[in-house]
Design an enzyme around this catalytic site. Structure first.
Site, mmCIF file in Angstrom:
data_model
loop_
_atom_site.group_PDB
_atom_site.id
_atom_site.type_symbol
_atom_site.label_atom_id
_atom_site.label_comp_id
_atom_site.label_asym_id
_atom_site.label_seq_id
_atom_site.Cartn_x
_atom_site.Cartn_y
_atom_site.Cartn_z
ATOM 1 N N GLU A 425 48.945 15.401 5.644
ATOM 2 C CA GLU A 425 49.417 14.670 4.467
ATOM 3 C C GLU A 425 48.258 14.012 3.719
ATOM 4 O OE1 GLU A 425 52.706 12.130 5.595
ATOM 5 O OE2 GLU A 425 53.953 13.872 6.021
ATOM 6 N N GLU A 502 55.490 19.597 10.420
ATOM 7 C CA GLU A 502 56.035 18.325 10.919
ATOM 8 C C GLU A 502 57.471 18.217 10.445
ATOM 9 O OE1 GLU A 502 53.343 14.958 10.543
ATOM 10 O OE2 GLU A 502 55.082 13.687 10.197
#
Ligand code: GAL
Length: 810
Positions: A425, A502
Site C-alpha cells: 500500500e 491482502e
C-alpha cells in the site's frame, strides 16, 4: 565362510553409507551460536562502546531479546496502542569473549539476524557501522580488530528505537533475532555467496544452475580446486562440478556451474523435498572451506487465466499475512514458536505466508522450506513517503538499495519463496514518482534474481490512477481488499496476472458472540451499543469487518470461483501485537487473526479448514451457557457430508445442508441448558458427531502441552494450554479465574497469555486470568538435565493441577 561374507558386506555397506553421508568430514567453517552471555542496559550509557567500560552491574541475558515485551502496558508510551502500548527507547548490549590463538589466520565475522532498530556496532571500541532498518540481516568483519588468546574482546551494540511512532504495528526493541560468529579460512565462500536456480525441470532431469562467490582475504594469490556436490535427502551424491581457479589477494570471483540431476525429486507442498549443495575449496588437496546451501527443485507459473500452478499442478495460493511477532514472546524470533504457529496454520489448510510487511527471519523461511509453505517475501511498507512520523521513509534515500539487495541475496535460495513484494500500500502509487521508483526497485531485484516474479500490494484499482501499475514493471499485480470488483480485473488490467495480496480484515475475539449473527457490521461505522462491547471484544460469528475489508466468507466466496486470481493472503493468520482496530487503549493487540494471540483458533479457523483441507470437519458454536429462553444462533462449519442434524437434549432441531455458495449452516435455537449435539452424515452414514454441554461452576483445570517433550537446548518451548472445566469435565466458556504458574526442573516460564486483546497483565508475569475459559503458559528449556514440572493453581488455591514434561538431549 558364509558368515564372514555376510559380515564383510555389512561392513562395506556401513562404509559406503559413511562415505555417502560425509560423516567423516569435519566442519572447516566454524559457525558459533553467539546468543549466550550478553549484558544489557537501557538508556544512553555514555562510554558503553569502549572496551574498558564497566558493565558488571548490567543485566545478564541470552539473545534473542526484546526489551519492549518485558515492559508494562501504558497509554502513555509513545509507541501508542498501534505499536502495542509497550515501551521502546534506547538500549545497549555488550558481550565479552575470547578468541582462540588457533583463529589467528582466520576471517571472523559476526552476523545479526535482525536488530530493531538503528543498530550501531563496535568491536573493542572500534566503530563498525550503523544499520537503521530493523528487519534486515547484517554482518561485520571483525578480523582486523580482534585480540587472540587470553586477552578479552568486547562487542558493543547500541539499539535506538526512541523515535516514535516509527511503525503501524508492534516492532519490539533490541537484538531480537539470532547472532552467530563465523570463522573461516582466508579463502572462503563469501557471505550469502551462493545462488541456486533450477531453470529447467522435467520428470527425468533438472538443471541446477549454481553460482558461488569465493573471497580471498589473504595477501597471497590463491590457486585452488572449487568443488560442488549435490546430495539428496538421504545424503547420496547426485551431481558434481569441479574447476581449478586462481584468485588474487583481496578479490572475489564468481563461478557458475550447470549441474544436471537425473530423476529429480521435486519440492512440493505435500512433500517439501530438499537437496543439499556443498561447495568445498581445496588448496593443495587440503580442504579449506565447506559451505552448505539447502535448496529444493520445483517450478511454478502464474497464468493470466488459470492462476498459479506448482510443478504443473494448478494450486490456489491459500495464504495468510503474518507480522513478525510471536505473541507473548514479543519480537523474539524463536524457531520453535514459529514452528508451532506454522503447524497451527498448516492444520487449517494454509499453504502460503506473506511476510507482512518486512523481511522475515531466516528461521521462518527455513521452516517454510521444510514444512511446505509458499512465501511472498516482502521488503517495505513505505518508500519515500511516510505513513507515520519516524518510519523507514526517513532512511529511504540512503538505505533502500542496500536493504533490498541484502534481502534478495539472503533469501533467493529458499524454494518456499515464490515471489518478491517491493511494497505494501505504497503512497507513491498515486503519483508519478511511483513509476520511477518501481522501475528502480524492480531493476534491483531482477539484477539479483530474475527468476521470481515481482509483485506489489496495491490499493488503487483504477488503472489510470495507479502509477506503480502504470510503470509496467510488475510481473504479478497484488490487490489489497476490493473483492467486490475482482470480476472486473481481467477487463481493467488486460493480460495481467492477479493475486489478492491482502484480504478480509475481519475482526473477532475468541469465544465472544453477539446475536443476531446474520447482521454484518463494518467497524468502526457500527456503534458500540449495537454490540454492547464495553469490554473491548468483537463477535466471533463471522459478521464483523473493517469497512475496507470483508467478512471471511464474503471474500472467500468470491475468490474461490475466480480461476484467474492466483490466490489470496488473509489479513491475518494470527492476531498480532499493536493495531487494535477498532478500539483504542486498553486494547493493544489486533482482532484480525483467524487464530488469537495465544494460539487458540477462533471459529473462522474451521470455516477455512472445511474449505481448504480434505479432512472431515464439523465445528459447532457458540458455547452452550446462555440465559434460559434466550434466542441463540447456532452455526456449523462442515465438509465431506450431505447434511448436518442438530439436536437439543435429544430432540431434533432439523437437518440442514449448505445451499448454493453457503459456507455455514445456522439454526435459531431457544436456549435450554443441556446438550447440543450435531451429527454430519454422508449418504445416510454418520461422518462426525460433536456435542457441547452447558457447563457448571469451574472445578477442574485441564493442562494440555503442545508437545510431549522438549530439547535441553535453552531454546525449545512447550506451550501448555490451560482449560477451565466443571465437575463433569465440560469446558467452562466464560471462566476467568486468575491462574498461578510455577515451574520446577529443566524449564522456565517465558510467557503467559489468554488471547484477550485488552488484557493488561504483563506477558512476563507468572499468573494470568483465564479468558473465555482458556489461557496459555509458555515454558522454555533452561538447559538443565532435569524434567519439567508445572504446578498450576487458581488464586484461592482451591483448584490445582500439575503436569510433567520430559526434557531430552539436544
Ligand atoms: C491494510 C494494511 C495492513 C493493515 C490492515 C488492517 O490496509 O496493509 O498493514 O493495516 O490494513 O486492516
Amino acid at each position: 565362510m558364509k558368515e564372514l561374507l555376510k559380515r564383510f558386506s555389512l561392513l562395506s555397506a556401513i562404509f559406503c553409507l559413511l562415505v555417502a553421508c560425509n560423516f567423516e568430514e569435519k566442519d572447516i567453517r566454524i559457525v558459533e551460536d553467539f546468543n549466550f552471555d550478553w549484558r544489557f542496559k537501557l538508556g544512553e550509557n555514555p562510554g558503553a562502546s569502549k572496551l574498558a567500560f564497566q558493565d558488571s552491574d548490567w543485566q545478564k541475558l541470552n539473545l534473542p531479546h526484546d526489551w519492549s515485551i518485558e515492559g508494562a502496558f501504558s497509554e502513555e508510551h509513545p509507541t501508542r496502542p498501534e505499536g502495542g502500548a509497550l515501551p521502546a527507547g534506547i538500549g545497549w548490549y555488550r558481550k565479552t569473549f575470547t578468541i582462540s590463538e588457533d583463529w589467528v589466520d582466520k576471517s571472523v565475522s559476526i552476523e545479526f539476524g535482525g536488530v530493531y532498530r538503528n543498530s550501531e556496532v563496535w568491536i573493542n571500541g572500534r566503530y563498525l557501522g550503523k544499520r537503521p532498518n530493523g528487519y534486515i540481516s547484517l554482518a561485520y568483519d571483525l578480523t582486523d580488530h580482534l585480540n587472540y588468546g587470553e586477552q578479552e574482546n568486547v562487542i558493543a551494540v547500541k539499539v535506538n528505537n526512541s523515535e516514535q511512532p516509527n511503525s503501524r504495528w508492534y516492532t519490539g526493541s533490541g537484538i531480537y533475532r539470532n547472532v552467530r560468529l563465523v570463522a573461516s579460512e582466508k579463502l572462503h565462500v563469501a557471505h550469502w555467496g551462493t545462488y541456486v536456480k533450477t531453470p529447467k525441470v522435467s520428470e527425468d532431469k533438472a538443471l541446477v544452475s549454481y553460482e558461488v562467490t569465493v573471497q580471498n582475504n589473504s595477501r597471497l594469490i590463491k590457486k585452488f580446486k572449487l568443488e560442488t556436490k549435490i546430495y539428496d535427502a538421504k545424503g547420496r551424491e547426485v551431481g558434481k562440478a569441479t574447476t581449478l581457479e586462481k584468485l588474487y589477494p583481496k578479490k572475489t570471483l564468481t563461478k557458475l556451474s550447470d549441474i544436471e540431476i537425473s530423476n529429480p525429486k521435486l519440492w512440493s507442498l505435500e512433500d517439501p523435498y530438499m537437496y543439499r549443495i556443498v561447495t568445498r575449496i581445496y588448496e593443495d588437496s587440503e580442504l579449506v572451506d565447506n559451505y552448505t546451501t539447502t535448496t529444493g527443485i520445483r517450478y511454478f507459473n502464474f497464468d493470466v487465466e488459470k492462476g498459479f500452478s506448482l510443478n504443473g499442478k494448478p494450486t490456489k495460493i491459500l495464504g495468510v499475512c503474518l507480522h513478525h511477532d510471536n505473541g507473548a514472546l514479543g519480537a523474539v524470533a524463536n524457531k520453535y514458536a514459529i514452528e508451532r504457529k506454522l503447524n497451527i496454520l498448516k492444520e487449517m489448510g494454509v499453504n502460503a505466508i506473506r511476510t507482512a510487511h518486512n523481511p522475515p527471519s531466516t528461521e521462518l523461511l527455513e521452516l517454510c522450506d521444510q514444512m511446505g509453505f509458499l512465501v511472498q517475501d516482502e521488503a517495505f511498507d513505505v518508500w519515500k513517503k511516510k505513513k507515520v512520523a519516524y518510519d523507514y521513509s526517513q532512511d529511504w534515500d540512503k538505505w533502500h538499495k542496500k536493504d533490498l539487495e541484502d534481502l534478495i541475496k539472503r533469501d533467493r535460495n529458499h524454494p518456499s519463496v515464490i515471489m518478491w513484494s517491493i511494497g505494501n500500500e505504497i503512497r507513491e502509487q498515486y503519483d508519478k514518482s511511483g513509476t520511477a521508483i518501481t522501475k528502480e526497485l524492480v531493476d534491483i531485484v531482477k539484477g539479483l534474481d530474475a527468476n521470481r516474479p515481482v509483485t506489489c500490494a496495491l490499493n488503487e484499482i483504477d488503472p489510470d490512477k495507479n502509477f506503480i501499475y502504470k510503470s509496467g514493471q510488475l510481473d504479478v499485480l497484488g490487490f489489497n481488499y476490493k473483492h467486490q470488483v475482482y470480476q472486473d480485473f481481467p477487463e481493467n488490467f488486460k493480460g495481467e496476472k492477479i493475486i489478492a495480496s491482502e484480504s478480509m480484515s475481519a475482526l473477532a475475539t475468541r469465544g465472544h458472540y453477539t446475536m443476531p449473527s446474520d447482521s454484518i457490521h463494518r467497524w468502526p461505522e457500527a456503534n458500540k451499543e449495537a454490540f454492547g462491547n464495553e469490554d473491548f471484544t468483537v463477535s466471533a460469528f463471522d459478521q464483523v469487518s473493517t469497512p475496507w475489508g470483508s467478512t471471511h466468507e464474503e471474500t472467500w466466496k468470491m475468490i474461490k470461483k475466480l480461476d484467474f486470481v492466483a490466490g489470496l493472503f488473509v489479513w491475518t493468520g494470527f492476531d498480532y501485537l499493536g493495531e487494535p482496530t477498532p478500539y483504542g487503549y486498553p486494547a493493544r493487540s489486533s482482532y484480525f487473526g483467524i487464530v488469537d494471540l495465544a494460539g487458540f483458533p477462533k471459529d473462522a479457523y474451521y470455516m477455512y479448514q472445511s474449505e481448504w483441507t480434505n479432512k472431515p470437519v464439523l465445528h459447532v458454536f457458540p458455547h452452550w451457557n446462555w440465559e434460559e429462553g434466550q434466542e441463540v444462533d447456532v452455526w456449523a462449519y462442515y465438509n465431506n457430508a450431505d447434511e448436518v442434524e442438530l439436536f437439543l437434549n435429544g430432540e431434533s432441531l432439523g437437518a440442514k445442508s449448505k445451499q448454493d455458495d453457503d459456507l455455514h449452516l445456522c439454526w435459531q435455537v431457544t436456549f435450554q441448558p443441556g446438550t447440543l449435539k450435531a451429527v454430519s452424515r454422508k449418504n445416510g452414514k454418520v461422518v462426525l458427531e460433536k456435542e457441547i454441554h452447558t457447563a457448571g461452576e469451574t472445578s477442574k483445570i485441564e493442562l494440555i502441552p503442545h508437545k510431549e517433550s522438549i530439547k535441553r537446548d535453552h531454546y525449545d518451548l512447550v506451550y501448555v494450554t490451560v482449560n477451565m472445566l466443571d465437575a463433569e469435565g465440560n469446558f467452562v466458556p466464560k471462566a476467568d479465574n486468575l491462574i498461578h504458574f510455577e515451574v520446577e526442573g529443566g524449564g522456565k516460564i517465558v510467557g503467559v497469555d489468554n488471547g484477550y486483546q485488552a488484557n493488561l497483565t504483563s506477558f512476563k508475569a507468572k499468573e494470568i486470568k483465564a479468558f473465555n475459559g482458556k489461557c496459555v503458559v509458555i515454558i522454555q528449556s533452561n538447559g538443565k538435565d532435569d524434567d519439567i514440572k508445572l504446578n498450576v493453581s487458581t488464586d484461592d488455591g482451591a483448584i490445582k493441577a500439575s503436569l510433567e514434561i520430559d526434557t531430552v538431549k539436544d
